[in-house]
Write an enzyme that holds these catalytic residues in place. Structure first.
Site, PDB file in Angstrom:
ATOM      1  CB  ILE A  62      -1.063  -0.059   1.180  1.00 36.05           C
ATOM      2  CG1 ILE A  62      -1.883   1.178   1.472  1.00 36.05           C
ATOM      3  CG2 ILE A  62      -0.099  -0.006   2.409  1.00 36.05           C
ATOM      4  CD1 ILE A  62      -2.975   1.170   2.329  1.00 36.05           C
ATOM      5  CB  SER A  63       1.304   4.259  -2.387  1.00 37.46           C
ATOM      6  OG  SER A  63       0.912   3.267  -3.361  1.00 37.46           O
ATOM      7  CD  GLN A  64       5.933   5.831  -0.139  1.00 37.78           C
ATOM      8  OE1 GLN A  64       4.961   5.443  -1.067  1.00 37.78           O
ATOM      9  NE2 GLN A  64       7.191   6.210  -0.334  1.00 37.78           N
TER      10      GLN A  64
END
Ligand code: SAH
Length: 220
Positions: free
Chosen positions: A64-66
């Site tokens: 999951i992206s920042q």
């Protein structure tokens, strides 16, 4: 959806950090103040869910992206309340949940079926009803439902996938990380008639986009 859970304060701090990083779009900030990101990561990592600069493993070798990357890409897509939005790379479903608060409808494509199933269950659990998820190769877009007002690709492409440009409305925005497998730049492509206006937003480090107009990968 309630903002009074145990993580509400951490979520507010995350949004304050996003403001310090230059995110200005109030609708994007509001969406990220409300969506419980802790429910989109494995339980063992919940304590890290609201660090603006941390990406987290979600299984199947994906992440999951920042939050700061989610915020920057969403802001760049300039989503309006009537927009129909396509996302490539459902992953945990978090980006789709943020988009769902901003747009009329979100179509999201994932190539790994178990991730798509889990994402769907999370969105259902939160009562988010304007997201439709499909398992297929997102580099081809979703032709039957095109055109889209905005398209976000949340995996790294070697180059801008041509079918996605074709599936934008006139004035539509495509946001996609392009570059090498290990590091990319987030590119924003705006369609203006038969022309495209392109600008680069910031550097990024995404997992690879695997498919016909992406990288070759191991079959899953
Ligand atoms: N947006 C996600 C994070 C995405 S991680 C979130 O909010 O959690 C990137 C995802 O893209 C992975 O789940 C990966 O399986 C998926 N992916 C990679 N290539 C794809 C393709 N061609 N079509 C659809 N999904 C793809």
């Amino acid at each position: 959806m309630t903002a009074t859970d145990g993580y509400a304060y951490r979520r507010m701090q995350m949004v304050e950090a996003l403001v310090r990083l230059g995110i200005r779009d109030q609708r994007v900030l509001e969406a990220m103040r409300v969506i419980p990101r802790d429910l989109f990561v494995p339980e063992a990592y919940r304590h890290a869910a609201y660090s603006e600069d941390v990406s987290i493993n979600i299984g199947e070798g994906q992440t999951i992206s920042q939050p700061r990357v989610v915020a920057a890409m969403t802001e760049a897509a300039r989503i309006g309340p009537d927009d129909r939005v396509l996302e490539i790379g459902t992953g945990s479903g978090y980006q789709a949940a943020v988009l769902a608060r901003l747009a009329r409808f979100v179509f999201s494509i994932e190539r790994i079926a178990p991730l798509a199933r889990q994402a769907k269950a999370r969105l259902d659990g939160l009562g988010i009803e304007n997201v439709s998820i499909k398992v297929m190769d997102g580099t081809l877009g979703w032709r039957a439902l095109a055109p889209f007002d905005a398209i976000l690709v949340t995996a790294a492409a070697p180059d801008v996938p041509e079918p996605l440009i074709e599936q934008l409305v006139d004035g539509g925005r495509l946001v996609v990380p392009v570059g090498a497998r290990e590091s990319q730049v987030i590119r924003v492509v705006e369609r203006r008639g038969e022309r495209c206006v392109t600008r680069d937003l910031q550097g990024a480090c995404f997992v690879p986009l695997i498919g016909r107009h992406g990288w070759q990968g191991e079959p899953t």
